[in-house]
Design a protein around this motif. Sequence first.
Motif, mmCIF file in Angstrom:
data_model
loop_
_atom_site.group_PDB
_atom_site.id
_atom_site.type_symbol
_atom_site.label_atom_id
_atom_site.label_comp_id
_atom_site.label_asym_id
_atom_site.label_seq_id
_atom_site.Cartn_x
_atom_site.Cartn_y
_atom_site.Cartn_z
ATOM 1 N N LYS A 1 -10.073 -3.686 5.722
ATOM 2 C CA LYS A 1 -9.218 -3.026 6.702
ATOM 3 C C LYS A 1 -10.060 -2.152 7.634
ATOM 4 C CE LYS A 1 -5.096 -4.350 5.197
ATOM 5 N NZ LYS A 1 -4.174 -5.136 6.030
ATOM 6 N N LEU B 1 -4.062 3.488 0.180
ATOM 7 C CA LEU B 1 -4.575 2.125 0.031
ATOM 8 C C LEU B 1 -5.070 1.914 -1.389
ATOM 9 C CD1 LEU B 1 -6.860 1.340 3.141
ATOM 10 C CD2 LEU B 1 -4.649 0.318 2.612
ATOM 11 N N SER C 1 0.830 -1.207 0.000
ATOM 12 C CA SER C 1 0.000 0.000 0.000
ATOM 13 C C SER C 1 0.863 1.254 0.000
ATOM 14 C CB SER C 1 -0.926 0.003 1.223
ATOM 15 O OG SER C 1 -1.822 -1.090 1.179
ATOM 16 N N THR D 1 -8.495 -4.618 1.088
ATOM 17 C CA THR D 1 -8.442 -3.294 1.725
ATOM 18 C C THR D 1 -9.816 -2.826 2.179
ATOM 19 O OG1 THR D 1 -8.556 -2.227 -0.457
ATOM 20 C CG2 THR D 1 -6.375 -2.599 0.481
#
Length: 777
Positions: A671, A662, A601, A668
Amino acid sequence: MSQRSHIVYVSSDGMMEPLGTSQVLRYVRALAGRGAWRFTVVSLEKGADRAERDGEREEELARRLAAEGIGWERGDYDGSGGPAAAARNVARLRALLRGVKASGPVDLVHARSYVAASVARSLGLRYLFDIRGYWVDERLEQGRWFDGALRLKLARAWERDLYQQSAAVVSLTAEAAEEIKQGKFGPWPVDREVEVIPTCVDYGEFGLGGPGDAGVVPAPVRERLRGALVVGMVGAVSQAYCVEASVRLFEQVLARRPDAHLLCLTRQAPALLAILEKARLDPARYTITSARHDEMASWLALMDWGLLLREEAPSHRAAMPTKLAEFFASGVRPIQWGCNREVRRWVERAQSGVVLEDLSEAELRRAAEVIASSERCMHTALKARWMTQAHFDLSEGVRRYAGIYERLLGQREQLRVLFLTEGKTVPASRYRVEQLVPHLEARGIRCEVRAAYGEGYNRLGDGGTARVIKLAQSLKRVPWAFSAADYDVVFLQRLALPFSGAPEALAAARNPRAVFDVDDAIFRGPDGGEDKRGARAFEQACRSVAHVICGNEYIGAHVPAGVPTSVIPTVVDTRRFRPAAHRPGGPVVVGWMGTRSNFKSLELAAPLLRRLVEEREDVVVRLISNGEFLPLKGVERVEQRAWSAEREVAELQGFDVGIMPLPENAVTKGKCGFKLLLYMACGVPVVASAVGANRTILEGSRAGVLADTPHDFEEGLRELIDSPQLRVRMGRRGRRRVEEQFSVEAVIDRYVAILQEVAGLETHSEAAGGWLRAAGG
């Protein structure tokens, strides 16, 4: 389902008065929300309050309390004064409490004041004596009631009896608590508790800068105060407070700062106006008004300094003014003299106000010089807030009252919970288990944490050998699962194995009272693609347990239908992660903190970071990780530092801007945005990709830049680098958002309710509403 204990909270202060709203109802509502107790409030209300809007306000409050499961029995308060009026008030409270007692069992009376304790004592009910001050001493100092030797002797005998017959005592100050334990009111049993709980306020409500006046502060007043040095005078005009000395001090300030303005918030405007007119103070230099409790935060946000001059007297050793906590929470600097040593110590400890040695003219001039010459410093205000929050925040007061109730009623929850985690230094384990443990134990839950691997985790790389070592360490959780039956609840933090939910199924087979906690999209591959083994493991673990806790809604949406699921974000301990008291000068530090597993990332921002340090000598890029980021290795003004638990907070405090780039993919989206929360908790403005939880955290907060494109990311970062003022504003907003929504204090009661629910204990359904749901339901 066990029967909840019935606590009757008795107060001669009305619930529609500011004191009743802030110092009774705030506590009762929070304690009732825990679900362990049923509450009835008994109070006397002033006629003007009961008549407000033809009684509609009273009925609205009664309906709200009933909806929360709180009963409210009230009568009329006799405010005519004197012993006769006091006797009538006692009789009315006694009649109300007798009626409550007749309707069903009363397990404990929370007696707020001597009057309430006297009523409970007369009915033979067990009571917690919440003293709120030395009542007899107060009357003596005021020259009221106890002027004769016989009257005083009888009053002292009555007072001594109230203390001796109490189940426990709550004091506002440690000084008074120690006097009681040392025998001020007779021999004190070592096993009878004296707890210290000051007058607390909701630090979330009284945030720095306030909530905005939202129409509360009239436009003419806002205009009058614009650019002025505002000195606040808040509360009652009584002989306890040194109002004349406060006015003299303000005159000294005004002589040095012609822009000074005295903002007075009181319900006794005529009495205060008479004092100000006697002092011949220019009416253009003061404003007198009143404010409801729910308006106070907006008014305090306008103040630079707050007057807190109070006579020193024996009764004041047990006093703690509510306004002190409100000042600290709002960033108002106290001007303190008198009351007691404890108040002085708190002002000195906070290092934000000024303490007077006496009220001589020379000392007033000295204090005026400090007040007139000291500019308001946000870092000083923040520091005062942090240093006082653990003592004066409402959540801390609620926790202490809950502890007393549990001990007195023999209901201290002794759930035994086994936590099986990845490792002591694994971020998910640290923040989703380790930091919660002290708070859970403070609520009576016994916690045992078994971490698969310890400090060595951060020294392992990502190669084949490291993966084998990690797998071998994770397998420790398999034999540990066999001991799950010995606990009330087993808490499984993430999967033990990335390809199988068998260890979780084993633990749940041994103990069906199991919770599975997951904060990543483990059902997806590292690149966000399909991972059939990971998805099967995730589903197997979810279906095995009694409850699943997810770090965000995206993960929660993938929990199999019918499995009880809660969404609780990864949160921050805001007492540990906090802004720096002072930010050093020098280059603007653009910072990133994370594990090497997140380097992919960070690579998105690498070209931009390289350009920034090449173009600008006033910018430094600082990377904190457990590995070296090769794309920026050796680049001038790019600092790479090894992460350590000891240095973590200091490193974050050294950032001027925090970044979280990101890519957008299935991983993601899972996340939890924790990196952002750490930055924001430390008062650092952020630039983040508009992906997954980042949107949830930042949208509408004005605490940072939410970037949809690389261009937005660069533009937002450059704007923050160029504007120190914008960084301060965004940092303050971010800190406040974390405190209110993403702190340990904001979620800990959710965890307690889930553990109790899973263990089969009774919980209050209202407490779970809004966050407890069945996935897919």
